[in-house]
Design a protein around this motif. Structure first.
Motif, short mmCIF file in Angstrom:
data_model
loop_
_atom_site.label_atom_id
_atom_site.label_comp_id
_atom_site.label_asym_id
_atom_site.label_seq_id
_atom_site.Cartn_x
_atom_site.Cartn_y
_atom_site.Cartn_z
N TRP A 376 0.75 -1.36 0.04
CA TRP A 376 -0.13 -0.04 -0.09
C TRP A 376 0.95 1.16 -0.09
CZ3 TRP A 376 -4.45 1.10 -1.19
CH2 TRP A 376 -5.22 2.56 -1.04
N THR A 377 0.78 1.93 -0.85
CA THR A 377 1.62 3.12 -1.28
C THR A 377 0.65 4.38 -1.16
OG1 THR A 377 3.12 2.03 -2.11
CG2 THR A 377 3.31 4.44 -2.46
N ASP A 378 1.04 5.32 -0.20
CA ASP A 378 0.32 6.70 -0.32
C ASP A 378 1.39 7.75 0.30
OD1 ASP A 378 0.13 6.05 2.57
OD2 ASP A 378 -1.86 5.74 2.44
N SER A 379 1.44 8.33 1.21
CA SER A 379 2.33 9.26 1.78
C SER A 379 3.39 8.39 2.50
CB SER A 379 1.85 10.15 2.74
OG SER A 379 1.13 9.50 4.02
N ALA A 380 3.18 7.28 2.65
CA ALA A 380 4.15 6.12 3.10
C ALA A 380 4.09 5.12 2.25
CB ALA A 380 3.90 5.87 4.50
N ASP A 381 5.26 4.01 2.34
CA ASP A 381 5.17 2.80 1.69
C ASP A 381 4.96 1.65 2.65
OD1 ASP A 381 5.40 1.10 -0.64
OD2 ASP A 381 7.49 1.67 -1.02
#
Length: 420
Positions: A376-381
């Motif tokens: 899951w990648t958004d502001s973090a990985d």
């Protein structure tokens, strides 16, 4: 498919309009009131069939085959009397016989509170129709998968991915030796205020990697939840780490008197038509079925994620090796300083658990079975990892789930727990 929305220059396109059927538009407002449980739909009304028939009607309209379209629309409305788009297709075709229609739901401007309510419902139906048509125009490439599915264990026989931008839920089968295969997809409604749930009661649907936790039969629920429900594990450890609150996020069916709900219509759950949900209820397995909910899914060829999978496999294998050897200094280097384990245990307490587990191995090599990697990648990985932990020579062991966060070039564990 060449269905047009908005003003239409050609007679064939002008015929494609929403007719004003006030009674069917306003009936769903009573859906939350207690009602006797309705009978199960006939066996021949299978998942996805209503939408398939609706889209075929749209195609007939685009081809100016209006009589055929009307006959099929009337049949669809008889079979699914609460499918508002079917009822409105009938109204469109009848109204187009008397005058040119300029747009979907071409009715007089609202002049009362009642008319305003009808106008708002028409807007919702336009959006629903557009989402259904657009999802068919932009089908995923053949044999592609959502980028989040790096590896799925054979124990996970199914997987679900939701593209909120398209109001679409995709159901996959994890076939032996064939990898993930898309077997069905359905229109689905999300929160009234959209996505990215963060607080209790915000009427938003969460984004992330989740798992179905249980199966709730319709007989145990209010009629509002339709054919049944599948709760998911929101807030997951990543959500909790970010301070998100709330709960009770389910995949569930539609209430009586309403075949489907508007694209933005729920308190945060994912809602499907009952025939579609029934297929999922019969198919998926609680605890082992992942549910990815994304703003927009990125579809990739399965081989394109192999490099990421191999790269992370090397990281997990190094963790396994350190634990097998009982090298606590090296092992603890894989854990984040703000690690929070099962039952809220901080790292200093979890270190004692790891020490005891390493000692119990008595020098035996640790083997990891049935691994799943979901990224899951958004502001973090973030990597959500599930595996069976079995000492060499043993027949069974615990099933564990870890959440890893990428910090620079290093992956570190910020949650770990036993799930089975």
């Amino acid at each position: 498919m060449s269905v047009r929305f908005g003003a239409a220059p050609a007679p064939a396109a002008r015929a494609f309009v929403i007719g004003l059927l006030v009674g069917s538009l306003l009936a769903p407002a009573q859906a939350r009131n207690p009602q006797p449980r309705r009978a199960a739909p006939p066996a021949e009304l299978r998942d996805g069939q209503a939408e398939k028939r609706l889209l075929a009607i749209y195609q007939l309209i685009a081809e100016a085959r209006h009589r055929e379209a009307l006959a099929q629309a009337e049949a669809l409305a008889r079979d699914y009397p609460h499918f508002q788009l079917a009822q409105l297709a009938v109204g469109d075709l009848l109204m187009a016989r008397t005058r040119p229609i300029r747009r979907l739901g071409d009715v007089p401007q609202p002049d009362s509170a009642h008319s305003l309510q009808v106008a708002a419902t028409l807007d919702e139906l336009r959006n629903e129709s557009r989402q259904r048509v657009d999802a068919q125009r932009a089908r995923p490439p053949a044999q592609s998968i959502p980028a989040q599915f790096l590896e799925l264990s054979p124990r996970s026989r199914h997987a679900i991915a939701v593209d909120a931008s398209r109001s679409r839920l995709y159901l996959f089968e994890n076939a032996d030796g064939k990898g993930l295969q898309l077997v069905a997809d359905y229109y689905a409604s999300v929160g009234k205020l959209g996505i990215e749930k963060s607080t209790e009661g915000d009427q938003r649907t969460p984004l992330g990697v989740y798992f179905i936790t249980s199966r709730l039969a319709a007989s145990t629920l209010k009629d509002f939840y339709g054919a049944g429900a599948l709760p998911i594990n929101y807030p997951n450890p990543l959500d909790q780490r970010r301070g998100k609150t709330g709960g009770g996020i389910w995949l569930h069916g539609s209430p009586p008197g309403q075949y489907a709900r508007a694209p933005l219509a729920t308190d945060g759950c994912l809602v499907l038509a009952n025939p579609d949900l029934e297929r999922i209820l019969r198919t998926v397995e609680p605890r082992s079925t992942p549910v990815v909910i994304a703003r927009q899914l990125q579809w990739v060829a399965p081989h394109s994620v192999s490099a990421e999978r191999k790269s992370f496999d090397a990281v997990l294998n190094a963790w396994r090796s350190a634990k097998s050897q009982g090298d606590m200094q090296r092992l603890l280097g894989f854990y984040a300083s703000d690690f929070q384990g099962q039952r809220q245990k901080p790292l200093d307490e979890w270190a004692k658990v790891l020490q005891a587990e390493a000692q119990a191995l008595q020098g035996r090599e640790l083997q990891l079975k049935d691994k799943s990697y979901l990224r899951w990648t958004d502001s973090a990985d973030t990597m959500v990892v599930t595996f069976g932990e079995v000492a060499k020579g043993a027949r069974t062991g615990p099933v564990k789930r870890q959440y890893w966060s990428r910090r620079g070039q290093q992956w570190q564990i910020f949650f770990e727990g036993v799930i089975g």
